[in-house]
Write a protein that holds these residues in place. Structure first.
Motif, PDB file in Angstrom:
ATOM      1  N   VAL A   1       0.978 -11.017   7.751  1.00 25.10           N
ATOM      2  CA  VAL A   1       1.207 -10.807   9.195  1.00 25.10           C
ATOM      3  C   VAL A   1       1.148  -9.325   9.573  1.00 25.10           C
ATOM      4  O   VAL A   1       1.141  -8.986  10.751  1.00 25.10           O
ATOM      5  CB  VAL A   1       2.564 -11.393   9.642  1.00 25.10           C
ATOM      6  N   GLY A   2       1.109  -8.440   8.550  1.00 25.75           N
ATOM      7  CA  GLY A   2       0.938  -7.012   8.817  1.00 25.75           C
ATOM      8  C   GLY A   2       2.152  -6.324   9.391  1.00 25.75           C
ATOM      9  O   GLY A   2       2.005  -5.378  10.181  1.00 25.75           O
ATOM     10  N   ASP A   3       3.346  -6.766   9.016  1.00 25.61           N
ATOM     11  CA  ASP A   3       4.548  -6.119   9.545  1.00 25.61           C
ATOM     12  C   ASP A   3       4.901  -4.900   8.689  1.00 25.61           C
ATOM     13  O   ASP A   3       5.522  -5.017   7.624  1.00 25.61           O
ATOM     14  CB  ASP A   3       5.728  -7.100   9.576  1.00 25.61           C
ATOM     15  N   GLU A   4       4.491  -3.727   9.151  1.00 27.61           N
ATOM     16  CA  GLU A   4       4.616  -2.510   8.344  1.00 27.61           C
ATOM     17  C   GLU A   4       6.067  -2.076   8.155  1.00 27.61           C
ATOM     18  O   GLU A   4       6.444  -1.600   7.088  1.00 27.61           O
ATOM     19  CB  GLU A   4       3.794  -1.381   8.976  1.00 27.61           C
ATOM     20  N   GLU A   5       6.879  -2.259   9.182  1.00 29.73           N
ATOM     21  CA  GLU A   5       8.273  -1.809   9.098  1.00 29.73           C
ATOM     22  C   GLU A   5       9.029  -2.573   8.006  1.00 29.73           C
ATOM     23  O   GLU A   5       9.685  -1.981   7.149  1.00 29.73           O
ATOM     24  CB  GLU A   5       8.954  -1.990  10.464  1.00 29.73           C
ATOM     25  N   LEU A   6       8.923  -3.895   8.023  1.00 33.52           N
ATOM     26  CA  LEU A   6       9.610  -4.709   7.016  1.00 33.52           C
ATOM     27  C   LEU A   6       9.008  -4.505   5.627  1.00 33.52           C
ATOM     28  O   LEU A   6       9.732  -4.502   4.624  1.00 33.52           O
ATOM     29  CB  LEU A   6       9.539  -6.187   7.399  1.00 33.52           C
TER      30      LEU A   6
ATOM     31  N   GLY B   1       0.849   0.517  -4.250  1.00 32.03           N
ATOM     32  CA  GLY B   1      -0.584   0.256  -4.134  1.00 32.03           C
ATOM     33  C   GLY B   1      -1.208  -0.287  -5.402  1.00 32.03           C
ATOM     34  O   GLY B   1      -2.379  -0.032  -5.691  1.00 32.03           O
ATOM     35  N   ALA B   2      -0.434  -1.028  -6.183  1.00 30.65           N
ATOM     36  CA  ALA B   2      -0.944  -1.611  -7.424  1.00 30.65           C
ATOM     37  C   ALA B   2      -1.519  -3.001  -7.127  1.00 30.65           C
ATOM     38  O   ALA B   2      -1.772  -3.356  -5.979  1.00 30.65           O
ATOM     39  CB  ALA B   2       0.175  -1.683  -8.461  1.00 30.65           C
ATOM     40  N   THR B   3      -1.729  -3.808  -8.170  1.00 34.80           N
ATOM     41  CA  THR B   3      -2.326  -5.129  -7.985  1.00 34.80           C
ATOM     42  C   THR B   3      -1.442  -6.201  -8.620  1.00 34.80           C
ATOM     43  O   THR B   3      -0.426  -5.912  -9.251  1.00 34.80           O
ATOM     44  CB  THR B   3      -3.721  -5.218  -8.626  1.00 34.80           C
TER      45      THR B   3
ATOM     46  N   PRO C   1       0.822  -1.220   0.000  1.00 34.22           N
ATOM     47  CA  PRO C   1       0.000   0.000   0.000  1.00 34.22           C
ATOM     48  C   PRO C   1       0.858   1.273   0.000  1.00 34.22           C
ATOM     49  O   PRO C   1       1.972   1.291   0.530  1.00 34.22           O
ATOM     50  CB  PRO C   1      -0.794  -0.115   1.308  1.00 34.22           C
ATOM     51  N   GLU C   2       0.306   2.311  -0.598  1.00 35.65           N
ATOM     52  CA  GLU C   2       1.039   3.583  -0.690  1.00 35.65           C
ATOM     53  C   GLU C   2       1.368   4.143   0.690  1.00 35.65           C
ATOM     54  O   GLU C   2       2.412   4.784   0.879  1.00 35.65           O
ATOM     55  CB  GLU C   2       0.218   4.599  -1.489  1.00 35.65           C
ATOM     56  N   THR C   3       0.500   3.888   1.663  1.00 35.04           N
ATOM     57  CA  THR C   3       0.736   4.409   3.018  1.00 35.04           C
ATOM     58  C   THR C   3       1.992   3.812   3.655  1.00 35.04           C
ATOM     59  O   THR C   3       2.539   4.377   4.593  1.00 35.04           O
ATOM     60  CB  THR C   3      -0.464   4.104   3.930  1.00 35.04           C
ATOM     61  N   LEU C   4       2.450   2.679   3.117  1.00 33.64           N
ATOM     62  CA  LEU C   4       3.649   2.027   3.661  1.00 33.64           C
ATOM     63  C   LEU C   4       4.854   2.207   2.738  1.00 33.64           C
ATOM     64  O   LEU C   4       5.871   1.523   2.892  1.00 33.64           O
ATOM     65  CB  LEU C   4       3.386   0.527   3.879  1.00 33.64           C
TER      66      LEU C   4
ATOM     67  N   LEU D   1      11.080  -3.588   2.233  1.00 30.28           N
ATOM     68  CA  LEU D   1      11.055  -4.383   1.001  1.00 30.28           C
ATOM     69  C   LEU D   1      10.503  -3.583  -0.169  1.00 30.28           C
ATOM     70  O   LEU D   1      10.957  -3.734  -1.305  1.00 30.28           O
ATOM     71  CB  LEU D   1      10.224  -5.656   1.210  1.00 30.28           C
ATOM     72  N   ALA D   2       9.528  -2.716   0.118  1.00 30.68           N
ATOM     73  CA  ALA D   2       8.933  -1.911  -0.949  1.00 30.68           C
ATOM     74  C   ALA D   2       9.955  -0.980  -1.589  1.00 30.68           C
ATOM     75  O   ALA D   2       9.901  -0.704  -2.790  1.00 30.68           O
ATOM     76  CB  ALA D   2       7.756  -1.095  -0.402  1.00 30.68           C
ATOM     77  N   SER D   3      10.915  -0.508  -0.790  1.00 33.55           N
ATOM     78  CA  SER D   3      11.938   0.392  -1.328  1.00 33.55           C
ATOM     79  C   SER D   3      12.932  -0.345  -2.208  1.00 33.55           C
ATOM     80  O   SER D   3      13.629   0.270  -3.031  1.00 33.55           O
ATOM     81  CB  SER D   3      12.694   1.065  -0.178  1.00 33.55           C
ATOM     82  N   GLY D   4      13.006  -1.678  -2.020  1.00 29.20           N
ATOM     83  CA  GLY D   4      13.980  -2.463  -2.776  1.00 29.20           C
ATOM     84  C   GLY D   4      15.361  -2.466  -2.158  1.00 29.20           C
ATOM     85  O   GLY D   4      16.241  -3.213  -2.598  1.00 29.20           O
ATOM     86  N   ARG D   5      15.572  -1.627  -1.147  1.00 36.16           N
ATOM     87  CA  ARG D   5      16.906  -1.571  -0.516  1.00 36.16           C
ATOM     88  C   ARG D   5      17.132  -2.765   0.412  1.00 36.16           C
ATOM     89  O   ARG D   5      18.269  -3.088   0.743  1.00 36.16           O
ATOM     90  CB  ARG D   5      17.076  -0.257   0.246  1.00 36.16           C
ATOM     91  N   THR D   6      16.035  -3.381   0.841  1.00 33.01           N
ATOM     92  CA  THR D   6      16.116  -4.632   1.595  1.00 33.01           C
ATOM     93  C   THR D   6      15.489  -5.732   0.752  1.00 33.01           C
ATOM     94  O   THR D   6      14.388  -5.567   0.228  1.00 33.01           O
ATOM     95  CB  THR D   6      15.361  -4.519   2.941  1.00 33.01           C
ATOM     96  N   ILE D   7      16.208  -6.839   0.616  1.00 33.83           N
ATOM     97  CA  ILE D   7      15.705  -7.992  -0.140  1.00 33.83           C
ATOM     98  C   ILE D   7      15.276  -9.055   0.864  1.00 33.83           C
ATOM     99  O   ILE D   7      16.018  -9.385   1.797  1.00 33.83           O
ATOM    100  CB  ILE D   7      16.794  -8.550  -1.074  1.00 33.83           C
ATOM    101  N   GLY D   8      14.073  -9.555   0.690  1.00 33.67           N
ATOM    102  CA  GLY D   8      13.552 -10.583   1.586  1.00 33.67           C
ATOM    103  C   GLY D   8      13.426 -11.918   0.877  1.00 33.67           C
ATOM    104  O   GLY D   8      13.273 -11.980  -0.344  1.00 33.67           O
ATOM    105  N   ALA D   9      13.500 -12.996   1.652  1.00 36.95           N
ATOM    106  CA  ALA D   9      13.288 -14.336   1.107  1.00 36.95           C
ATOM    107  C   ALA D   9      12.519 -15.162   2.123  1.00 36.95           C
ATOM    108  O   ALA D   9      12.880 -15.184   3.308  1.00 36.95           O
ATOM    109  CB  ALA D   9      14.619 -15.009   0.778  1.00 36.95           C
TER     110      ALA D   9
END
Length: 360
Positions: free
Chosen positions: A106-111, A70-72, A63-66, A115-123
């Motif tokens: 799980v609703g973890d907004e910080e992570l 906010g696309a699909t 979501p844009e707020t995070l 991830l949304a910024s791309g500066r952190t990669i998750g697996a």
């Protein structure tokens, strides 16, 4: 009764496709990808930075707020089609889709923001072969630290944070620096696998693993079909182009009737694959009948992608057998994708169960 979904590409989706294809032409040309597979660093982090930081594509599902777009899933599917065409060695499916979907559950907004910024990669630390709803290997947790070994983890080598299922039913965020990541021999060198060993690794509990992992794997399986569509479409397009130019007996090879029949059959398969891949992406976006749309797509997609790559290899003849030609990248990704997030057989069984037609 709900209206039938419009599975055609919108103008915005076509504009997104053009932008991604242009970027990949600059960053992920075939000789560069082949060279990377022969090095110790197969991932193209410059291309990942351009996709995530430059275009904001890592946050399409956030979501844009995070901090996301906010696309699909429909827009993500278009990106994955282009990544499939280029066999791009970037952790998009694993981080921007699978890990992101688990965090959304799980609703973890910080992570999610990271991830949304791309500066952190998750697996997500679940084997790439695991189908949605299948049993998941878990590590042991005691006193806030995790012990165990997990294998077949895609893109773990470039992950900054791992999302690890534990035997207490929780999903834990574990910093990649706290674990040992050992490369495994991977058939597809553009999406390498690794074994992750946790020895008293500290983890932060994010929430319940069960629903988060299932949601993540379902999205991964459904959107993998769009990557497989990109692979198949590239194989068909490149083969048709080559056969128009290649001559035998002073005639273009593509003019021979037997070759035309093979290409026509392949075209029909690719058209059908586009329909089921778009159907899965739209169902994931709307939330309507997503389980069955994903299972149908994956029951069909693997066979088409592999067949397209095999036909491309054969119909390119001698040049197709060389290491310099990218068709081997396409074939290896198609074969690896055929067992990723569940085999076609597993998804056919899921379809049978979902429509109440179990095997005898």
């Amino acid at each position: 009764m709900s209206a039938q979904p419009d599975l055609l590409y919108s103008e915005e989706e076509e504009a997104l496709r053009a932008a991604v294809r242009d970027l990949l032409a600059d960053h992920c040309d075939a000789p560069g990808v082949i060279a990377r597979t022969e090095s110790d660093a197969p991932h193209d982090l410059a291309a990942w930075k351009a996709l995530s930081d430059g275009m904001g594509l890592a946050g399409l599902l956030v979501p844009e707020t995070l901090g996301g777009q906010g696309a699909t899933h429909r827009e993500v599917a278009v990106v994955l089609e282009e990544l499939g065409r280029a066999v791009a060695p970037v952790p998009y499916l694993t981080s921007a889709v699978v890990a992101t979907e688990a965090l959304l559950a799980v609703g973890d907004e910080e992570l999610l923001g990271r991830l949304a910024s791309g500066r952190t990669i998750g697996a997500l630390a679940v084997g790439l072969h695991t189908a949605p709803g299948a049993a998941v290997q878990a590590v042991h947790v005691e006193g806030g630290v995790l012990q165990g070994e997990l294998s077949g983890i895609a893109d773990a080598a470039v992950a900054d944070v791992l999302l690890v299922p534990a035997d207490d039913g929780g999903l834990y965020a574990v910093d990649a620096s706290a674990v040992t990541i050992a490369p495994q021999v991977s058939f597809d060198l553009t999406r390498p696998l690794a074994t992750v060993t946790l020895a008293a690794a500290p983890g932060r509990r994010l929430g319940d693993a069960g629903p988060a992992v299932r949601r993540a794997l379902r999205a991964g399986a459904g959107l993998l079909a769009s990557e497989q569509l990109g692979l198949a479409d590239w194989a068909l397009t490149e083969t048709v182009r080559y056969l128009k130019e290649r001559k035998q007996f002073n005639r273009p090879v593509g003019g021979f009737q037997a070759v035309k029949h093979r290409l026509a059959q392949l075209w029909l398969e690719v058209v059908n694959l586009r329909a089921v891949a778009r159907g899965a992406a739209d169902a994931l976006a709307s939330g309507e009948d997503a389980d069955i749309a994903v299972a149908v797509a994956q029951a069909y997609a693997a066979g088409v992608a592999v067949h397209a790559a095999e036909e491309a290899l054969q119909l390119h003849a001698g040049i197709g057998m060389t290491w310099e030609h990218p068709v081997h990248l396409n074939l290896k990704r198609a074969k690896a994708d055929s067992i990723a997030y569940g085999t076609a057989g597993a998804h056919r069984a899921a379809v049978a169960e979902l429509v109440d037609l179990p095997a005898p």
